[in-house]
Write a protein that holds these residues in place. Structure first.
Motif, PDB file in Angstrom:
ATOM      1  N   VAL A  53       0.818  -1.208   0.000  1.00 27.89           N
ATOM      2  CA  VAL A  53       0.000   0.000   0.000  1.00 27.89           C
ATOM      3  C   VAL A  53       0.851   1.256   0.000  1.00 27.89           C
ATOM      4  CG1 VAL A  53      -1.772   1.299   1.239  1.00 27.89           C
ATOM      5  CG2 VAL A  53      -1.861  -1.216   1.182  1.00 27.89           C
ATOM      6  N   ASP A  54       1.876   1.303   0.873  1.00 26.30           N
ATOM      7  CA  ASP A  54       2.644   2.535   1.042  1.00 26.30           C
ATOM      8  C   ASP A  54       4.144   2.357   0.839  1.00 26.30           C
ATOM      9  OD1 ASP A  54       3.290   1.072   3.260  1.00 26.30           O
ATOM     10  OD2 ASP A  54       2.451   2.473   4.722  1.00 26.30           O
ATOM     11  N   ASP A  55       4.566   1.184   0.324  1.00 29.42           N
ATOM     12  CA  ASP A  55       5.983   0.910   0.078  1.00 29.42           C
ATOM     13  C   ASP A  55       6.807   0.967   1.356  1.00 29.42           C
ATOM     14  OD1 ASP A  55       7.889   0.113  -1.779  1.00 29.42           O
ATOM     15  OD2 ASP A  55       8.688   2.133  -1.983  1.00 29.42           O
ATOM     16  N   SER A  56       6.187   0.723   2.501  1.00 24.90           N
ATOM     17  CA  SER A  56       6.918   0.728   3.764  1.00 24.90           C
ATOM     18  C   SER A  56       7.782  -0.523   3.852  1.00 24.90           C
ATOM     19  CB  SER A  56       5.957   0.776   4.946  1.00 24.90           C
ATOM     20  OG  SER A  56       5.105  -0.361   4.936  1.00 24.90           O
ATOM     21  N   ARG A  57       8.774  -0.498   4.743  1.00 28.49           N
ATOM     22  CA  ARG A  57       9.651  -1.652   4.936  1.00 28.49           C
ATOM     23  C   ARG A  57       9.841  -1.921   6.424  1.00 28.49           C
ATOM     24  NH1 ARG A  57       8.383  -2.212   0.557  1.00 28.49           N
ATOM     25  NH2 ARG A  57       9.606  -2.568  -1.325  1.00 28.49           N
ATOM     26  N   PRO A  58       8.767  -2.302   7.120  1.00 29.09           N
ATOM     27  CA  PRO A  58       8.931  -2.650   8.534  1.00 29.09           C
ATOM     28  C   PRO A  58       9.595  -4.012   8.657  1.00 29.09           C
ATOM     29  CG  PRO A  58       6.707  -3.138   7.836  1.00 29.09           C
ATOM     30  CD  PRO A  58       7.389  -2.489   6.658  1.00 29.09           C
ATOM     31  N   ILE A  59      10.123  -4.314   9.836  1.00 31.93           N
ATOM     32  CA  ILE A  59      10.646  -5.650  10.064  1.00 31.93           C
ATOM     33  C   ILE A  59       9.506  -6.571  10.492  1.00 31.93           C
ATOM     34  CG2 ILE A  59      12.950  -4.859  10.690  1.00 31.93           C
ATOM     35  CD1 ILE A  59      12.152  -5.459  13.663  1.00 31.93           C
ATOM     36  N   LEU A  60       9.679  -7.846  10.210  1.00 31.28           N
ATOM     37  CA  LEU A  60       8.817  -8.881  10.775  1.00 31.28           C
ATOM     38  C   LEU A  60       9.572  -9.469  11.947  1.00 31.28           C
ATOM     39  CD1 LEU A  60       6.341 -10.902  10.483  1.00 31.28           C
ATOM     40  CD2 LEU A  60       7.960 -12.368   9.274  1.00 31.28           C
ATOM     41  N   PHE A  61       8.968  -9.433  13.118  1.00 30.91           N
ATOM     42  CA  PHE A  61       9.588 -10.012  14.315  1.00 30.91           C
ATOM     43  C   PHE A  61       8.488 -10.693  15.102  1.00 30.91           C
ATOM     44  CE2 PHE A  61      11.552 -10.200  18.493  1.00 30.91           C
ATOM     45  CZ  PHE A  61      12.886 -10.438  18.203  1.00 30.91           C
ATOM     46  N   ARG A  62       8.293 -12.000  14.854  1.00 30.97           N
ATOM     47  CA  ARG A  62       7.223 -12.772  15.478  1.00 30.97           C
ATOM     48  C   ARG A  62       7.786 -13.630  16.605  1.00 30.97           C
ATOM     49  NH1 ARG A  62       2.671 -13.778  12.100  1.00 30.97           N
ATOM     50  NH2 ARG A  62       2.167 -11.830  11.021  1.00 30.97           N
ATOM     51  N   LEU A  63       7.501 -13.236  17.825  1.00 31.64           N
ATOM     52  CA  LEU A  63       7.973 -13.953  19.003  1.00 31.64           C
ATOM     53  C   LEU A  63       7.032 -15.108  19.336  1.00 31.64           C
ATOM     54  CD1 LEU A  63       9.936 -14.057  21.453  1.00 31.64           C
ATOM     55  CD2 LEU A  63       8.387 -12.446  22.599  1.00 31.64           C
ATOM     56  N   ASP A  64       7.598 -16.260  19.702  1.00 30.71           N
ATOM     57  CA  ASP A  64       6.809 -17.442  20.066  1.00 30.71           C
ATOM     58  C   ASP A  64       5.799 -17.787  18.975  1.00 30.71           C
ATOM     59  OD1 ASP A  64       8.174 -17.502  22.484  1.00 30.71           O
ATOM     60  OD2 ASP A  64       6.643 -16.332  23.533  1.00 30.71           O
ATOM     61  N   HIS A  65       6.272 -17.820  17.729  1.00 27.05           N
ATOM     62  CA  HIS A  65       5.366 -18.056  16.605  1.00 27.05           C
ATOM     63  C   HIS A  65       5.020 -19.543  16.484  1.00 27.05           C
ATOM     64  CE1 HIS A  65       3.372 -17.201  12.802  1.00 27.05           C
ATOM     65  NE2 HIS A  65       3.921 -18.338  12.356  1.00 27.05           N
ATOM     66  N   GLY A  66       3.939 -19.934  17.119  1.00 29.50           N
ATOM     67  CA  GLY A  66       3.483 -21.315  17.076  1.00 29.50           C
ATOM     68  C   GLY A  66       4.207 -22.224  18.050  1.00 29.50           C
ATOM     69  N   LEU A  67       5.393 -21.827  18.472  1.00 36.37           N
ATOM     70  CA  LEU A  67       6.184 -22.565  19.447  1.00 36.37           C
ATOM     71  C   LEU A  67       6.800 -21.576  20.420  1.00 36.37           C
ATOM     72  CD1 LEU A  67       8.315 -25.193  17.454  1.00 36.37           C
ATOM     73  CD2 LEU A  67       6.336 -25.637  18.905  1.00 36.37           C
ATOM     74  N   LYS A  68       6.826 -21.925  21.679  1.00 33.95           N
ATOM     75  CA  LYS A  68       7.533 -21.120  22.657  1.00 33.95           C
ATOM     76  C   LYS A  68       9.010 -21.035  22.261  1.00 33.95           C
ATOM     77  CE  LYS A  68       8.108 -19.070  26.719  1.00 33.95           C
ATOM     78  NZ  LYS A  68       7.552 -17.740  27.010  1.00 33.95           N
ATOM     79  N   ASN A  69       9.540 -19.824  22.240  1.00 33.41           N
ATOM     80  CA  ASN A  69      10.951 -19.552  21.957  1.00 33.41           C
ATOM     81  C   ASN A  69      11.335 -19.708  20.489  1.00 33.41           C
ATOM     82  OD1 ASN A  69      11.531 -18.904  24.653  1.00 33.41           O
ATOM     83  ND2 ASN A  69      11.872 -21.064  25.160  1.00 33.41           N
ATOM     84  N   LEU A  70      10.341 -19.716  19.606  1.00 31.21           N
ATOM     85  CA  LEU A  70      10.607 -19.622  18.169  1.00 31.21           C
ATOM     86  C   LEU A  70      10.340 -18.189  17.733  1.00 31.21           C
ATOM     87  CD1 LEU A  70      11.117 -20.630  15.273  1.00 31.21           C
ATOM     88  CD2 LEU A  70       8.679 -21.282  15.181  1.00 31.21           C
ATOM     89  N   VAL A  71      11.342 -17.560  17.131  1.00 33.20           N
ATOM     90  CA  VAL A  71      11.211 -16.188  16.650  1.00 33.20           C
ATOM     91  C   VAL A  71      11.390 -16.176  15.141  1.00 33.20           C
ATOM     92  CG1 VAL A  71      12.070 -13.818  16.806  1.00 33.20           C
ATOM     93  CG2 VAL A  71      12.164 -15.315  18.819  1.00 33.20           C
TER      94      VAL A  71
END
Length: 391
Positions: free
Chosen positions: A346-364
């Motif tokens: 939409v706006d050509d932004s470039r945020p980071i993806l940082f998903r903590l505990d993604h489906g598993l505890k301690n998976l980032v």
């Protein structure tokens, strides 16, 4: 050990080294930087890369641009973060940064999302240096198609020098690196640790980690899907970065025409050439993954696909705005799977993806859209450690 030997080894495997404080999956610039950052306070860190060399995929196949904010007039936050990170990156990686060229941004008269006046105001607002281009530069552009041309401060990086620097740092820290090794499945253990199944062309093996950082960019979802974990909505593009010899008037220059369906040509220091990319012709194909599954392995798709350059289309359209570019000579193409967060469309932004505990505890799960995003990732690691999340 010389650099060649260090880059071809698969890492010093120590007896009984199957358990780690952290396993980083993906040996691009982000994965290498995370391995170094985590190694400062964690005892045992393993970096796994499926290719034969670190930083050989998206960290190499890109415009090699050190962003200074100019590229993001539709996302003020991204522009401001680029401005903050620019000086820091240049200072930290000075020997890998190339600044011996002039950089110009041209604003198209039609189909642009910003006018020249708006672009100048935007640059002044974020504190990015900008001035009108000299007359001889302005005259290189078609006056009917280009409203204004600005001289700016933007550099390039040499990805080979950057890779060699990371290798030296990883060796100095004693980080174990396993090349030609792919993580194929993640499994939780009752004690909260994660079992990482690895394959290296042989029988494969398993390691156990207190924390896993998944930084494989285009391969985030294939591993998640294979581990029966939720996938992440992402857009993928098969992209072509054309490598060209530019005519003499452009040899020491970089040019970006914006903001819309236009083009950019930048020095590519690792090959002594320029890249030529075009918003319309650099992407050859795209697809989306949703939260409900992964459509395909992008790397496997790239290996099996017939790839035909669209250089002629790129240069044919680009020379309308910058006629001298019509004399560019095609040399080669770099192909990669570009991965984008759908919201960035939409706006050509470039945020980071940082998903903590993604489906598993301690998976980032980690992903960045440009090289200076690494400082945003490291900031997240710092905050996570402060909260006790990396104990």
């Amino acid at each position: 050990m010389d650099d060649t030997e260090a880059r071809t080894q698969t890492g010093p495997r120590r007896a009984g080294a199957s358990e780690y404080d952290a396993v980083i999956i993906g040996g691009g610039f982000f994965g290498c930087s995370l391995a170094l950052g985590l190694g400062e306070f964690m005892g045992r860190v393993l970096l796994v890369e499926k290719e034969a060399e670190l930083m050989s995929r998206a960290s190499y196949v890109n415009q090699a641009r050190v962003h200074n904010g100019y590229h993001f007039p539709r996302s003020l936050l991204t522009a401001l973060r680029s401005r903050v990170n620019f000086d820091r990156f240049v200072q930290e990686f000075g020997e890998c940064v190339v600044n011996d060229f002039e950089k110009y941004y041209a604003i198209a008269s039609t189909f642009s999302h910003v006018t020249a006046s708006q672009f100048r105001t935007f640059c002044e607002r974020i504190g990015a240096p900008i001035e009108s281009a000299p007359k001889e530069i302005r005259e290189m552009f078609d006056a009917d198609l280009v409203e204004e041309v600005f001289r700016v401060k933007e550099f390039a990086f040499d990805s080979v020098k950057l890779r060699d620097r990371r290798w030296r740092e990883l060796r100095a820290m004693g980080t174990e690196v396993r090349l030609k090794t792919e993580a194929v499945r993640l499994t939780p253990r009752p004690d909260g640790r994660i079992v990482v199944r690895l394959e290296d062309g042989g029988a494969g093996d398993e390691v156990v980690a207190r924390h896993v950082f998944h930084c494989t960019y285009a391969l985030l979802n294939p591993l998640l899907a294979n581990s029966d974990l939720p996938t992440i909505p992402l857009k993928y593009e098969v992209t072509e970065m054309a490598l060209v010899e530019v005519p003499e008037p452009l040899r020491n220059k970089g040019v970006t025409v914006m903001c819309g369906p236009f083009f950019s040509t930048m020095p590519f220091p690792s090959r002594g050439l320029h890249t030529l990319s075009h918003v319309r012709y650099t992407p050859h194909r795209y697809w989306h993954d949703g939260a409900d599954g992964c459509r395909m392995d992008g790397h496997a798709f790239l290996r099996s696909s017939p790839l035909k350059t669209q250089f002629e289309y790129m240069v044919r359209d680009s020379r309308r705005y910058l006629p001298v570019l019509g004399g560019a000579r095609y040399v080669d193409s770099l192909w990669e799977i570009k991965t984008v967060l759908p919201a960035s469309e939409v706006d050509d932004s470039r945020p980071i993806l940082f998903r903590l505990d993604h489906g598993l505890k301690n998976l980032v799960c980690v992903m960045g859209g440009k090289i200076d995003n690494i400082y945003d990732v490291l900031q997240e690691i710092h905050l996570l450690r402060q909260r006790g999340g990396l104990a």
